[in-house]
Every structure is written in structure tokens, then in C-alpha cells.
Design a protein around this motif. Structure first.
Motif, mmCIF file in Angstrom:
data_model
loop_
_atom_site.group_PDB
_atom_site.id
_atom_site.type_symbol
_atom_site.label_atom_id
_atom_site.label_comp_id
_atom_site.label_asym_id
_atom_site.label_seq_id
_atom_site.Cartn_x
_atom_site.Cartn_y
_atom_site.Cartn_z
ATOM 1 N N MET A 164 0.836 -1.206 0.000
ATOM 2 C CA MET A 164 0.000 0.000 0.000
ATOM 3 C C MET A 164 0.869 1.254 0.000
ATOM 4 O O MET A 164 0.556 2.240 -0.668
ATOM 5 C CB MET A 164 -0.934 -0.013 1.206
ATOM 6 C CG MET A 164 -2.050 -1.040 1.117
ATOM 7 S SD MET A 164 -3.055 -1.126 2.631
ATOM 8 C CE MET A 164 -3.809 0.503 2.642
ATOM 9 N N GLY A 165 1.967 1.204 0.759
ATOM 10 C CA GLY A 165 2.875 2.343 0.808
ATOM 11 C C GLY A 165 3.555 2.584 -0.527
ATOM 12 O O GLY A 165 3.774 3.733 -0.926
ATOM 13 N N GLU A 166 3.883 1.515 -1.224
ATOM 14 C CA GLU A 166 4.516 1.656 -2.536
ATOM 15 C C GLU A 166 3.514 2.119 -3.579
ATOM 16 O O GLU A 166 3.836 2.926 -4.455
ATOM 17 C CB GLU A 166 5.127 0.317 -2.951
ATOM 18 C CG GLU A 166 5.942 0.385 -4.229
ATOM 19 C CD GLU A 166 6.635 -0.928 -4.547
ATOM 20 O OE1 GLU A 166 7.162 -1.042 -5.668
ATOM 21 O OE2 GLU A 166 6.639 -1.829 -3.684
ATOM 22 N N ALA A 167 2.281 1.612 -3.494
ATOM 23 C CA ALA A 167 1.269 1.954 -4.495
ATOM 24 C C ALA A 167 0.700 3.346 -4.281
ATOM 25 O O ALA A 167 0.432 4.069 -5.249
ATOM 26 C CB ALA A 167 0.141 0.918 -4.460
ATOM 27 N N ASN A 168 0.512 3.733 -3.019
ATOM 28 C CA ASN A 168 -0.130 5.025 -2.716
ATOM 29 C C ASN A 168 0.644 5.778 -1.631
ATOM 30 O O ASN A 168 0.113 6.042 -0.542
ATOM 31 C CB ASN A 168 -1.571 4.809 -2.254
ATOM 32 C CG ASN A 168 -2.427 4.108 -3.283
ATOM 33 O OD1 ASN A 168 -2.698 2.918 -3.169
ATOM 34 N ND2 ASN A 168 -2.859 4.838 -4.304
ATOM 35 N N PRO A 169 1.905 6.138 -1.896
ATOM 36 C CA PRO A 169 2.702 6.793 -0.843
ATOM 37 C C PRO A 169 2.115 8.122 -0.382
ATOM 38 O O PRO A 169 2.222 8.467 0.800
ATOM 39 C CB PRO A 169 4.073 6.993 -1.509
ATOM 40 C CG PRO A 169 3.816 6.913 -2.983
ATOM 41 C CD PRO A 169 2.663 5.980 -3.153
ATOM 42 N N SER A 170 1.475 8.854 -1.285
ATOM 43 C CA SER A 170 0.914 10.155 -0.888
ATOM 44 C C SER A 170 -0.259 9.996 0.061
ATOM 45 O O SER A 170 -0.590 10.917 0.822
ATOM 46 C CB SER A 170 0.474 10.938 -2.130
ATOM 47 O OG SER A 170 -0.529 10.228 -2.845
ATOM 48 N N VAL A 171 -0.904 8.840 0.044
ATOM 49 C CA VAL A 171 -2.010 8.554 0.963
ATOM 50 C C VAL A 171 -1.474 7.965 2.270
ATOM 51 O O VAL A 171 -1.930 8.316 3.363
ATOM 52 C CB VAL A 171 -3.019 7.579 0.318
ATOM 53 C CG1 VAL A 171 -4.096 7.169 1.314
ATOM 54 C CG2 VAL A 171 -3.644 8.200 -0.920
ATOM 55 N N ALA A 210 1.816 7.968 3.575
ATOM 56 C CA ALA A 210 2.838 8.685 4.350
ATOM 57 C C ALA A 210 2.234 9.610 5.415
ATOM 58 O O ALA A 210 2.707 9.608 6.567
ATOM 59 C CB ALA A 210 3.757 9.459 3.411
ATOM 60 N N PRO A 211 1.209 10.400 5.112
ATOM 61 C CA PRO A 211 0.654 11.280 6.156
ATOM 62 C C PRO A 211 0.062 10.531 7.338
ATOM 63 O O PRO A 211 -0.078 11.092 8.432
ATOM 64 C CB PRO A 211 -0.443 12.065 5.416
ATOM 65 C CG PRO A 211 -0.058 12.011 3.975
ATOM 66 C CD PRO A 211 0.588 10.671 3.800
ATOM 67 N N LYS A 212 -0.280 9.261 7.152
ATOM 68 C CA LYS A 212 -0.892 8.463 8.222
ATOM 69 C C LYS A 212 0.126 7.567 8.929
ATOM 70 O O LYS A 212 -0.241 6.696 9.710
ATOM 71 C CB LYS A 212 -2.025 7.598 7.634
ATOM 72 C CG LYS A 212 -3.140 8.408 6.989
ATOM 73 C CD LYS A 212 -4.163 7.490 6.338
ATOM 74 C CE LYS A 212 -5.353 8.275 5.811
ATOM 75 N NZ LYS A 212 -4.997 9.315 4.823
ATOM 76 N N LEU A 213 1.416 7.767 8.646
ATOM 77 C CA LEU A 213 2.450 6.863 9.147
ATOM 78 C C LEU A 213 2.425 6.721 10.661
ATOM 79 O O LEU A 213 2.621 5.619 11.191
ATOM 80 C CB LEU A 213 3.821 7.354 8.673
ATOM 81 C CG LEU A 213 5.037 6.501 9.064
ATOM 82 C CD1 LEU A 213 4.896 5.075 8.542
ATOM 83 C CD2 LEU A 213 6.320 7.138 8.522
ATOM 84 N N SER A 214 2.173 7.808 11.371
ATOM 85 C CA SER A 214 2.193 7.736 12.839
ATOM 86 C C SER A 214 1.127 6.796 13.384
ATOM 87 O O SER A 214 1.279 6.247 14.481
ATOM 88 C CB SER A 214 2.007 9.130 13.439
ATOM 89 O OG SER A 214 0.747 9.669 13.069
ATOM 90 N N GLN A 215 0.060 6.591 12.605
ATOM 91 C CA GLN A 215 -1.025 5.722 13.075
ATOM 92 C C GLN A 215 -0.613 4.247 13.083
ATOM 93 O O GLN A 215 -1.055 3.484 13.935
ATOM 94 C CB GLN A 215 -2.260 5.896 12.183
ATOM 95 C CG GLN A 215 -2.862 7.285 12.189
ATOM 96 C CD GLN A 215 -4.029 7.399 11.220
ATOM 97 O OE1 GLN A 215 -4.757 6.437 10.995
ATOM 98 N NE2 GLN A 215 -4.201 8.578 10.628
ATOM 99 N N ARG A 230 10.956 8.862 4.704
ATOM 100 C CA ARG A 230 11.547 10.012 4.005
ATOM 101 C C ARG A 230 10.491 11.090 3.729
ATOM 102 O O ARG A 230 10.755 12.286 3.869
ATOM 103 C CB ARG A 230 12.163 9.537 2.684
ATOM 104 C CG ARG A 230 12.787 10.649 1.843
ATOM 105 C CD ARG A 230 13.178 10.148 0.478
ATOM 106 N NE ARG A 230 12.030 9.689 -0.290
ATOM 107 C CZ ARG A 230 11.199 10.493 -0.943
ATOM 108 N NH1 ARG A 230 11.367 11.814 -0.893
ATOM 109 N NH2 ARG A 230 10.185 9.995 -1.632
ATOM 110 N N MET A 231 9.279 10.637 3.359
ATOM 111 C CA MET A 231 8.209 11.581 3.039
ATOM 112 C C MET A 231 7.613 12.228 4.291
ATOM 113 O O MET A 231 7.103 13.342 4.233
ATOM 114 C CB MET A 231 7.112 10.857 2.249
ATOM 115 C CG MET A 231 7.550 10.374 0.878
ATOM 116 S SD MET A 231 6.257 9.422 0.043
ATOM 117 C CE MET A 231 5.029 10.704 -0.256
#
Length: 444
Positions: A327-334, A336-341, A371-372
């Protein structure tokens, strides 16, 4: 016997004796000889392959001679042989010689007969070994499987309406056989899928209360994602909610297959999975809070779980890591902002990834998300440091050099730019873990 050299001293005479006994007139002798040949296939397949030219004619003769009880054992022997040989160029012609006779048995098979399940499992193994070579025989298998699934769905409605016990076994076997076809034929499966009602039937199986039916239907969705995504894509909005609902540790194998199918969809259809990202992340976090999952991830080598249960739970976490990575590779812009969750869950799940290539894939995706959104991992920075230290200390096969350089870049970045958070994370680690990080990544 299998380790004696040269092979003709013991192994060759043993094989020839077993083949003679397989055509014995005594049924118990036939059964025992078949079982012994299966054991040889499991223990010494490479030594058995040179005798295929002798084995195949005997198997064909046995298929003609044997009665039901011995046929069941024979199907298992053929399936075992095919499974352990696998897809090899030098054996496909020999195994292909069995298929017309096997297909004749299939054509006249009554699904109420005792031999139906062993024959289906035998064909599944043959498809796995023959792959595209099975294409000429695929259509009747495909049609029969659809009929079996239709009957299963109909019987479910009738039996449940009458308060009777529902038996999904034929539907499950048919779905597994279709999975083997989809994987074996690859893109050749698309011609079978087009114009059929398989996707409608598959959706009904995804909804079923029976975990076995859901498990096999989830697996088939994953296989179709790899080989026939353009055909599957319009149906994904109907399938994905059921896959997300299948992320439930109460039914471990169905959960594993749901995670795997979502991971395959992420890899092959970026847009389809994006709208479900939040729902999937929430489901995964809930899964990570399951007491059994926590038990096996926090202390995998010392808990009171049965080995089989432990393996299933670790497989769940491995598939969680792969799904988050894809999911991170396919939709990093979606993502990355939720990484802390989900970064604590991501860290925990990576411990369960066994394959080196999968581990590389997971880390590359994770590092790109960091990185993002560098602040997204602060909540689990100590956990991430401990993960990297543990993997570098315990693995005999080192990760690629560029990954090591990337780790060093990230660690030095935190150390320079966020010294308070870095010092807090590092100070919580055991001294051995600190030593690994500082020596491996040249942290000053």
C-alpha cells in the motif's frame, strides 16, 4: 536406501520392486506400494525423477486396473509425485502423459463418490507442475468447478432454510482447483473467465458464513489479481469490503488470505485500494491489538501457543507487513501522512517477514514513507531502531548495501535534526543494540 551410492545398488531395485507390486493382484499390496512410492517422492524426488520413464506407464496401468479404494491412494501418489516434482521443463512431457486418463476419470466422476476429493486434489497438483501445458484440458475443469460452486451455493440456501447442516467441502475444493488453474495458466486464465459467471459466484462465497469458503474465495481473488486484473477490476468495489471484513484473527487462515489478496490488489491496481486505505489501516491496527497477536509478536519463542497456532499468527503478521509495504509503494501520498497511526504495527510485523527479498521490499517501502514524513515514526523511533539492530545482529545474509546506506542517512538525520527525540529513543535500547547501530551505520 535413498543415500546409498551408486543409485543402482539399492534405490533402482527398490523402485522397480515397488512398481511391480503396484500391479499386484492383491489390493492391500497395491495400496502399500503406492504409499511407499509417495514416501520416496517426498524424501528423494531428485533420485526418483530419472525413473519417471518407468513410473508413468505403471501409473497409467494402475489407473485402468484399480478399484475405488486403491484409486484414492493412487490419486494421492500421483498428486504427491507432481507436487514434489513441481514445474520443470524436463518432466512436463512425462507428467502430461497422465492427464488424458485422469481427465477421463474426471469426465465420468459422480461428485457423490468417495473418490471425488482425492481426484480434485490430484488434478490441482498436476496443474501446479504443468502450468500452461495444462491449458488444452482446462475448459472442462473450469466448467465443472463453476457447477460445483453453483451447487454449493444452492445447497447452502436449501439446507439452511430446512435447518440442516451445510457441507461446503465441494465448493471449497472447486475454488482451490480454480486457484491452481489461475496460477498455473497465468494470463491464459483470462479466456476462461471472460463470459463466465465466476465473479458473481465468487462474491457469494465471500459473503458466506463458512470460514473455509471465505478462505478459498479470498485466495482465488488474490490469484485473479495477479493474472486477470483488467477483468477483475470492475468487480473490486464489491470484493474489497469483504476482504477488509476478513481481517479477523478469529479465523486465521481466512485472515491470511484476505491480507494477501488485498496486498496483490495493491500491487496491481493502485487506484482501487486508495479509497479503502483508512479503513484497512484501522482494521490492521485493531488486528495488532488482538491479545494472541500481541503474545506471538512480543515473545515469539516463549509462549503457551500450540506450534500450528503460532505459525498462523506469525503468518498473519508477515502478511500485515507485506500489505502495508505494498500500500505504501502503491499510494505513498495517501499512506505517508498516516504513518504515525500504523508505524508501531509496521515495526512489530516486520519481525515476521522471512524471505530476504520480501524484507527488502518491506524496508524500501517503509523507508520511503519515513523520508516523506520523518515525524510520522517518532512515536515508534525506539521500536524502529531496535528492529533494525535486531535484524542486522541476527541475519547471516546481510541486506543490500544501499539499504544500509539509507538506514545510516535516516539515523544520522534524526540524530542531527531531532537530537532530543533521537537521544530518548537510543537511551531506551539495550547496550548490544546501541553497539550494533553505532558500528554498522557509523553513527558519530
Amino acid at each position: 536406501i535413498t543415500n546409498q551410492s551408486p543409485p543402482e545398488a539399492y534405490f533402482g531395485p527398490l523402485v522397480r520392486a515397488l512398481l511391480d507390486r503396484m500391479l499386484d493382484l492383491n489390493k492391500k499390496v497395491q495400496e502399500s506400494a503406492c504409499s511407499a512410492l509417495s514416501a520416496l517422492a517426498e524424501e528423494a524426488i531428485e533420485k526418483l525423477i530419472p525413473y519417471l520413464h518407468k513410473i508413468i506407464p505403471v501409473l497409467l496401468e494402475a489407473l485402468k486396473k484399480y478399484q475405488i479404494r486403491c484409486l484414492i491412494v493412487l490419486y494421492d501418489t500421483i498428486g504427491t509425485l507432481a507436487e514434489y516434482i513441481g514445474p520443470r521443463d524436463d518432466t512436463q512431457e512425462a507428467l502430461l502423459a497422465l492427464v488424458p486418463t485422469i481427465m477421463n476419470k474426471w469426465q465420468y466422476l459422480d461428485t457423490n463418490q468417495q473418490q471425488a476429493f482425492p481426484l480434485m486434489e490430484c488434478i490441482t497438483c498436476l496443474i501446479g507442475a504443468l502450468n500452461t501445458f495444462f491449458q488444452p484440458y482446462a475448459l472442462p475443469i473450469f466448467k465443472s468447478c463453476l457447477e460445483l460452486i453453483e451447487n454449493t451455493i444452492y445447497n447452502r440456501a436449501v439446507q439452511q432454510a430446512n435447518g440442516e447442516c451445510f457441507d461446503p467441502d465441494f465448493g471449497i475444493c472447486a475454488l482451490d482447483l480454480l486457484s491452481a488453474l489461475a496460477e498455473g495458466l497465468g494470463h491464459g486464465f483470462d479466456g476462461l473467465l471472460g463470459g463466465s459467471n465466476l465473479l458473481n459466484l465468487l462474491l457469494e462465497c465471500c459473503k458466506d458464513r463458512d470460514a473455509g469458503l471465505r478462505q478459498s474465495s479470498f485466495a482465488l481473488i488474490g490469484d485473479l489479481s495477479k493474472t486477470t486484473m483488467p477483468r477483475l477490476m470492475p468487480a473490486l468495489p464489491a470484493f474489497i469490503p469483504h476482504l477488509v471484513a476478513g481481517i479477523d484473527a478469529e479465523h486465521p487462515q481466512a485472515c491470511i488470505n484476505a491480507l494477501w489478496a488485498l496486498s496483490e490488489i495493491s500491487s496491481h491496481s493502485q487506484a482501487q485500494i486508495e479509497q479503502y486505505a483508512v479503513e484497512i489501516i484501522n482494521k490492521l491496527i485493531l488486528l495488532g491489538e488482538n491479545p494472541l497477536i500481541k503474545k506471538v509478536t512480543l515473545n515469539p519463542m516463549n509462549n503457551d501457543l500450540m506450534p500450528e497456532d503460532q505459525m498462523q499468527l506469525l503468518a498473519i503478521m508477515e502478511n500485515v507487513a507485506l500489505l502495508l509495504a505494498n500500500m505504501g509503494e502503491a499510494n505513498p501520498s495517501v499512506m505517508a501522512p498516516k504513518l504515525s497511526q500504523y508505524s508501531p504495527l509496521f515495526c512489530n510485523s516486520i519481525y515476521s517477514v522471512k524471505s530476504k527479498s520480501d524484507l527488502e521490499t518491506v524496508f524500501r517501502s517503509f523507508l520511503n514513507l519515513i523520508r516523506m514524513n520523518p515525524e510520522g515514526i517518532l512515536i515508534s523511533l525506539a521500536q524502529f531502531c531496535m528492529l533494525v539492530a535486531t535484524l542486522y545482529r541476527s541475519r547471516s545474509d546481510p541486506l543490500p548495501q544501499d539499504l544500509g546506506q539509507y538506514f545510516a542517512l535516516i539515523f544520522n538525520g534524526y540524530k542531527s535534526n531531532l537530537p532530543s527525540q533521537w537521544n530518548s529513543a537510543i537511551s531506551s535500547l539495550p547496550s548490544e543494540a546501541k553497539d550494533v547501530l553505532y558500528s554498522t551505520f557509523s553513527l558519530m
